[in-house]
Structure formats: C-alpha cells, structure tokens
Design a protein around this motif. Structure first.
Motif, short mmCIF file in Angstrom:
data_model
loop_
_atom_site.label_atom_id
_atom_site.label_comp_id
_atom_site.label_asym_id
_atom_site.label_seq_id
_atom_site.Cartn_x
_atom_site.Cartn_y
_atom_site.Cartn_z
N ASN A 13 0.82 -1.21 0.00
CA ASN A 13 0.00 0.00 0.00
C ASN A 13 0.85 1.26 0.00
O ASN A 13 0.50 2.26 -0.63
CB ASN A 13 -0.93 0.00 1.21
CG ASN A 13 -2.03 -1.02 1.04
OD1 ASN A 13 -2.52 -1.23 -0.06
ND2 ASN A 13 -2.38 -1.69 2.12
N LEU A 14 1.96 1.18 0.72
CA LEU A 14 2.90 2.29 0.74
C LEU A 14 3.35 2.60 -0.69
O LEU A 14 3.36 3.75 -1.14
CB LEU A 14 4.10 1.89 1.59
CG LEU A 14 5.22 2.89 1.80
CD1 LEU A 14 4.78 3.90 2.84
CD2 LEU A 14 6.48 2.18 2.29
N THR A 15 3.72 1.54 -1.41
CA THR A 15 4.22 1.69 -2.77
C THR A 15 3.13 2.25 -3.69
O THR A 15 3.39 3.13 -4.50
CB THR A 15 4.70 0.34 -3.30
OG1 THR A 15 5.58 -0.22 -2.33
CG2 THR A 15 5.42 0.47 -4.61
N MET A 16 1.90 1.74 -3.54
CA MET A 16 0.84 2.15 -4.45
C MET A 16 0.38 3.59 -4.15
O MET A 16 -0.14 4.26 -5.01
CB MET A 16 -0.36 1.20 -4.39
CG MET A 16 -0.05 -0.20 -4.89
SD MET A 16 1.03 -0.25 -6.36
CE MET A 16 -0.16 0.11 -7.64
N ARG A 17 0.55 4.02 -2.89
CA ARG A 17 0.15 5.38 -2.56
C ARG A 17 1.07 6.39 -3.25
O ARG A 17 0.64 7.44 -3.67
CB ARG A 17 0.17 5.62 -1.05
CG ARG A 17 -0.81 6.68 -0.60
CD ARG A 17 -0.56 7.10 0.83
NE ARG A 17 0.25 8.30 0.90
CZ ARG A 17 -0.20 9.53 0.68
NH1 ARG A 17 -1.44 9.73 0.37
NH2 ARG A 17 0.61 10.57 0.77
#
Ligand SMILES: [Zn+2]
Lengths: 674, 150
Positions: free
Chosen positions: A496-500
C-alpha cells in the motif's frame, strides 16, 4: 505495392505540412475548428506512414527485389523472422520507421488530449508535424525506400530485379536485434512529444506547472524504451560481437546514451519544480537538450558520419540533419529566451544540505557525463575537420572520465533520498546515514579481505551496498510507520505504501536495478581470459573450469555454413555441460561470424568463442572468457524496467490532482452553459 | 488496383481533414478554453504543499527527521501554504471583482441603451425605421433629435 508505398510517402509529407501549418494557425487564432482539422491531419499522417510501412514490409516479405532497398538488405534465404526487421536494417527503411513511430506517438497524444490541454494542443501538433515534415521529406526526397532498380538497355530503361538480394548483415541476424532497434527508436522518437509540450507551453505562455505535470509521463515512457534498448544492445553485443563485453564506447552506443542521460536529469529535476516551483528554466533546457540529443543520436546512427570517420563520402543526409538540428536549437532557444519572464522561480534553495541540492548535484554530474560522452564521440569528427587528422577516442578515455562520474552518481542515488526537502540538519543526517554506512562498511571490509583491492571496484561495491541498504531502509521504515496507524501486516503495508506513491517507490526500485547493474560492471574487474588450439581430446583449463574437446564438425543451414566444436566442461571434477561454439559463414553476405557458447550462473559466465580453425594443425582456435557477475547487468535492467512501469501507475496523489482539474473543468462548463 | 485503392484512401482522408473548416458557425465555435486558470494553478500548488507536509509528518514518524528539523520544516511549509492561500484569495477576489465589473458594465450598457434608444426606433409606436430619419415612417411623429444618426 512499390507505387502504393510511394503514394503513402508523398501523402504523409502533405499531411505533415498541412498539420504543421493548420496547427500553428489554430494556436495563433485559438480556433477550435482549425484545431479539429489539424488533429485530423495527424490521423491522416499516421494512416499514410502506416501505408508506406505496410507496403515496404509487403515488398520485403514477398522478396520483391525490384525494390532497391529490399534487394540490398534482404535475400531469399533470409529466415522469415529477419524479414520483418528489414524495415530498420538500413538507412532508408529506418528513417521511414522513425517517421511511422512519430506518427503513432502524435496520434496517441491527440487522442489522449481530446478534452484536455486545449490551448497547448495546436502548437503541440504544429511542432510534432514540423518534425514529421522533416522526416517525411528526408524519406521521400533523399533516402526513399521505394526506389526501383532499373537497367539501361538498347530499347530504353527497363525495370530490373536481381535473382537474389544482398542479404542482411549477419551480426544483425540475432533475436535481441529484432527488438533492440524498435526500442531505441521508440525512445528517440518519443522525446519529440515532451519537447512539443514544452515549446507549446512557451508559445502560449501557459507556464504554470501544468505542462510539466502532463509531460512527465511522456518523458518516462520514451526514457524507459531508450533504457531497454540500451540494455538489449549490450545484450546483443555481449552475445554476438564475440569480444565478451557489452559496452565498447562505440559512437553509435554513445548516441543512445546521450539522450538517456539528459532524460534522466530531467526526470530528477522535474521533481524540484513540482514540489518547490524551482528550476523552471533549467527543466525547459533539459527537455530541449534531451530532444536535441535524440535527433543528434538518430543523425549519428543513420547519417554515416561515424563511418565517415573512416571514409568521408557516403553521407547524403548529413547536411539535412545539420540544418534541422540548427533549426531546433535556434527555435527552442529563442522561444525560451522570449519567455524567461514567465519562468521565474517561486522559491530559493534553503540549504546546501537538502534533497533539492542533492538533485541539483545529480543534474550537474549527469550533464558532465553528457558532455564527456559527447566530446569523446564527436572529437574524431572535430579533429578531422580542423586538423585533417582523425584522432580516435577509445575506451580508455571514457573509462577514465566516466568511472568517477558513475561512482559519484551512485553515491547520490543512495544519499539523495536520505536528505530531507528544504533543509537537513546534521542530526537528521546522522540518523539516516548511520545504518546504511555501517552496512556498507561491513560489506566493504568483507570484500577487502576477500581480495578486492582495486580502488574503483571496491568503491563501486561499497557504494552499491550503501545504496541498497538505504533503499531497503526506506521501504522498511515506511512500512513500519504505516503499520502503526493501519494495523496492516508488513507485506500489505509495503504494497500500500508503494501504491500510494508509485513514483517515489517505483523510483527506488529503479535505483535498486541500477545498483545491480553497477555490481555487474564491477565484476568486469575480475574478468579472466585464456585461449588455446584444440583438437579432439585436447584439454584447456580456465580457472576452475576444465574444457575437453570432443569433436570438431561442420554443417550447413539455409543461409550459412558452420564449423562447430563440442566441448565438455567440468568444474572441480564434476561434469557441468557440453558447449557448442560455432563459427558461421553467411553465404549471401559472404561474411563470417562467431556464435558464442555461454554457460551462465549468477556468479559468473563461462563464455566460449570459436575464432576459427588453425590452418596449420586443423585444430580449433578457442577463446575462453570468464565474466563474473554479468547476469546482474541483465537482471538490473529488467528491474529498472519494472520500477519504471510501477512509477507510471497513477498514484493516489496524482488522482486527487486530476480530480481537482476535472472539478474545475466541470465548473467551467457549467459556467459556460449559464 | 492497389494503387487505385490507395489514392481513394488519400482523397478520403483529405476530405476528412478539411471538413471541420467548412462546418457552419455553431455555439461551440468559440476560442479555445484556457487549460489552467491562475486560480486552479494556485489551488494545485497549495495541494502540493499539503502533500509535502504529509510527507514530512510521515518521515518524522518513520524517524528520518530530527525534532528540530521537523519543527522548522513544518513551519516553513505552513508559511508557504499560508502565502499560497493568500494569493488564491486575492486571485479569487480578482475574479469576483472581474465579475462585479462585468456586471456593472452590463448594467451601464443597459442604462445607456435605455437613455439612448436605438435612433431608428420610434419612441411612440416602436416602429423600426430603416434609415435615420426626422419623422417616423409609421406614425409620422418627429423623432428625438439627439437619437438621430451618431
Ligand atoms: Zn412612430
């Protein structure tokens, strides 16, 4: 089909000229009607270049040797898979190919901006079609791929077709060569779109950060293709050229590196403009430079000016390209100069210890790299022109200059993300640098005791460890912080960090790929080479490997004859594999080529070349090279590609921005209706 | 045969390209809209600053930024945001002023029109005279002198 192709070329030229003029008129008078017509001209240009490309492919696939281009770049025996790349095997075809790719890019830009950027579009079309006009003019007028062969006889001039074509250069008959040029060309050509955006923003005075936000993707995509093309070129050179290396600082290789370096600088400095409203002029300069170097690269690759270092005659498109490059430079610099007032910076550099200054250093170093490569590449031409003596600049020059530059860049790759925007105190620096530096020191110590004593090699691996640790740290710290507030598990958190923020974390993955590539480069310091004459039963030792010659054979394929040797390989007494390096002789082309045999592991490649047969003894001349860590160059390349693809995924922030934009559009529409 | 098809295709595309120029004037025939207004640009820049603040907070929580740095940077960011907010308020006021001025201009025009009626129209019978004349062509009444001609 030859005439159809010629019609396609003329029509494409007409559509390009019309698109250029109507685009400029639409921009000048802000006329939607004219813009619509210009957009349709772009589609017409695309249709007509497609027609020309299809015609040439048809001629190549049907072995129509009436066509002089097909006759000189194909042959009856050429395998079918290599008939499609006939399109870009020679100058005329590849210029047509270039034009076609441009038409695809411009058509895409028009289709994707049907509702957006209405004010920018007219000039974008005008500029792209200006470039299209140049390339279709060259393909039609100077380097026409639809020239027919004819013979002068007593009764007049009659069409003529040779019984067989000249064939394709054997070195090009290799699988990664089928996709390498299209990738490079997609990279070169694509830089026209961000250039057009920048120029259009200058001409319309729309110099907020809209253009730069829209342009980023249009730079990232060709940059990705260019990088992929460069790695594929290295892969091809490694497998086909038989010298065991992937980069020889050849002018044509350098030509592709130049716009890639400039584009890399842009992709970094663009972030300072987006985040802090700084470096506006600089970013326009970088886009101009990237596009200029793309055209310059095409020019170097396709004009023959490089081979003209050896034989100065055959360049007929050289002068055309020189004039075109001068026009680009004059036009873009004038436009920039006239709009300097609109490009005032919004902020100043707060501190030298900041992310901004990290990016700035990165830009300077990348630019220094561009200048060094450019100088080394054109110096032979310059010295020939000035002193009449051709001085070749070899790999030693490039290695001397580029290795320190590369190491500095590698250091900044790791250090940049550890610095905060605006200002970083010593305390923060200490906090962020300690762990990666300790890790790198441990790795460095181990390497030193393992026998890595060469300074550059040791430093390169030390810095690789530093950068890798800092990247892993970024993911780890980010995920851990996220977990505290979201209660996700670690992997969900990383995801999720990456996709944010796909751009940041995609960028880190790109950096990680670069680290792996540097690891591969460092391995070259431990390259081992040996050679011997081998007949059946003979042994050759190369470090841990023992090669035994089983047999020497000859054979015949459709388009080549070959000699081959079967070598059974043992390592530390264990049977490993049987290798079959070949020496091929291509019949149509009357050229021979070594087909190397490879045994690859992540640690090292066993690279075996059959250089030929010794006339005295009838034994095979065998070169054995042990290339440590080469696989990491290819793996790193794939990771760079994946990281770039990830960075292209719209992140949640960008979607918010787009919503803001959309909201405004709807508002404007509602206003308009009332 | 193929050549004929190709030429037809070229003609078709040429017609397709020039037809938009021949289209009659419609309500959509208006100058190209501005891509980004100054106000939207300011709003976006403010969003960027908020995003920068969020990033800073995240990095602070991740332990990347010292207390001292966090405080000064946060303040700098907030100052920047405040400045942008002020600028966009000014910009909004400008737009509001623009609208107000436009409204006033429209009102003045309407008033002017009321005070200076169309010189051809008879104030008595509202007949539209085709020429600036002294007497109305319909009812024969003398038209007001100052409305005649220009
Ligand atoms: Zn009257």
């Amino acid at each position: 089909m030859n005439q159809v192709g010629a019609v396609g070329l003329i029509a494409a030229l007409v559509f390009a000229i019309y698109g250029m003029i109507s685009g400029a008129i639409a921009g000048k008078f802000r006329s939607p009607r004219m813009l619509k017509s210009a957009q349709r001209a772009v589609l017409g240009f695309f249709a007509m270049t497609t027609l020309a490309v299809v015609s040439l492919e048809y001629l190549a696939l049907t072995n129509d040797f009436h066509n002089s281009y097909v006759a000189s770049h194909s042959s009856l025996a050429l395998p079918l898979v290599y008939k499609i790349p006939v399109l870009w095997a020679g100058q005329q075809g590849s210029l047509l190919f270039w034009t076609w790719l441009l038409s695809i890019y411009v058509a895409l830009a028009v289709l994707l901006n049907r509702k957006k950027n209405r004010q920018l579009m007219p000039y974008i079309i005008a500029i792209c079609m200006g470039v299209g006009t140049f390339f279709s003019l060259i393909t039609f007028w100077v380097a026409n791929p639809f020239d027919q062969l004819s013979l002068a006889t007593a009764t007049g001039i009659t069409p003529y077709a040779p019984p067989d074509g000249n064939g394709m250069a054997p070195s090009l008959q290799y699988h990664s060569m089928v996709i390498h040029p299209p990738m490079l060309y997609l990279g070169y050509v694509g830089m026209a779109i961000p250039f057009a955006f920048a120029m259009s923003a200058l001409l319309t005075k729309q110099l907020g950060d809209n253009w730069i936000r829209v342009t980023r993707r249009w730079v990232m995509v060709p940059w990705m293709f260019l990088g992929t093309g460069i790695v594929l070129g290295g892969h091809w050179a490694y497998h086909v050229l038989g010298w065991g290396g992937y980069w020889a600082w050849d002018p044509v290789e350098n030509a592709s590196l130049l716009p890639w370096l400039a584009g890399t600088a842009f992709l970094h400095s663009v972030m300072i403009q987006e985040k802090r409203g700084m470096l506006k002029v600089w970013n326009v300069v970088l886009i101009i430079l990237t596009f200029f170097l793309s055209i310059f690269g095409t020019f170097l690759t396709r004009s023959g000016i490089i081979s003209s270092v050896h034989a100065f005659a055959q360049s007929n498109i050289g002068p055309w390209f020189s004039v075109f490059l001068a026009i680009i430079a004059a036009f873009s610099l004038t436009a920039l100069f006239l709009r300097l007032d609109f490009l005032k910076t919004e902020n100043r550099l707060d501190s030298v210890a900041s992310r901004e200054s990290g990016f700035l250093f990165n830009n300077w170093i990348l630019l220094a790299a561009v200048l060094a490569v450019l100088w080394g590449t054109i110096f032979p031409i310059v010295s020939k022109a000035i002193q009449g003596v051709t001085v070749t600049v070899g790999p030693p020059f490039f290695n001397k200059v580029m290795v320190p530059i590369g190491l500095l860049l590698l250091f900044l790759t790791g250090a940049g993300p550890l610095l905060a925007w605006r200002k970083t105190s010593f305390q923060s620096i200490k906090r962020n640098f300690t762990v990666p530096l300790i890790f790198a020191a441990i790795v460095g110590g181990i390497l030193f005791f393992a026998g890595v004593h060469r300074l550059y090699t040791w430093m390169s691996l030390f810095l690789c460890a530093f950068v890798a640790a800092s990247i892993v740290g970024e993911f780890y710290k980010g995920a851990r912080t996220r977990m505290k507030s979201t209660r996700e598990n670690f992997f969900a958190s990383v995801y999720n960090l990456t996709m944010r923020n796909t751009r940041r974390y995609g960028g880190y993955i790109v950096h990680f790929g670069i680290v792996l590539i540097f690891v591969g480069f460092a391995g070259q310091a431990f390259r081992f080479e040996t050679q011997g004459l081998m007949g059946p039963g003979d042994l050759l030792r190369a470090k841990d490997y023992l090669l035994r010659c089983e047999s020497i054979d000859t054979g015949q394929k459709a388009n080549y004859q070959y000699e081959t040797v079967a070598l059974s390989v043992t390592k530390d007494g264990h049977a490993l594999t049987v290798m079959h390096p070949q020496k091929r002789f291509f019949l149509a082309e009357q050229e021979s080529l070594s087909h190397v045999a490879l045994h690859s592991t992540l640690a090292q490649d066993l690279y075996v070349v059959m250089a030929g047969q010794d006339p005295g003894s009838d034994k095979a001349i065998i070169h054995v090279i042990i290339n440590p860590l080469v696989q990491w160059v290819w793996i790193g390349g794939i990771i760079v590609l994946l990281g770039t693809l990830l960075a292209l995924v719209p992140s949640s922030i960008e979607r918010q921005m787009a919503d803001l934009h959309k909201g405004r559009e709807e508002l404007a529409e509602a206003h308009h209706v009332s | 045969m193929e050549l004929g098809v190709a030429i037809l295709l070229v003609i078709g595309l040429a017609v397709f390209t020039v037809t938009p120029l021949l289209a009659p004037d419609g309500p959509s025939e208006d100058a190209l809209p501005i891509d980004v207004t100054p106000l939207a640009d300011l709003k976006r820049r403010r969003m960027v600053v908020y995003e920068n603040i969020k990033d800073l907070e995240f990095e602070y929580k991740a332990g990347k930024v010292s207390n001292e740095d966090y405080n000064t940077l946060r303040e700098n960011h907030l100052a920047e945001a405040a400045q942008l907010m002020l600028a966009s308020q000014e910009q909004e006021e400008i737009t509001e002023h623009d609208l107000m001025i436009e409204r006033q201009v429209a009102e003045r025009r309407a008033q002017k029109k009321a005070r200076h009626p169309d010189p051809y129209v008879c104030p008595e019978c509202e007949f539209e005279n085709p020429l600036p004349v002294k007497f109305c062509g319909n009812c024969g009444k003398e038209l007001p002198k100052r409305t005649r001609g220009k």
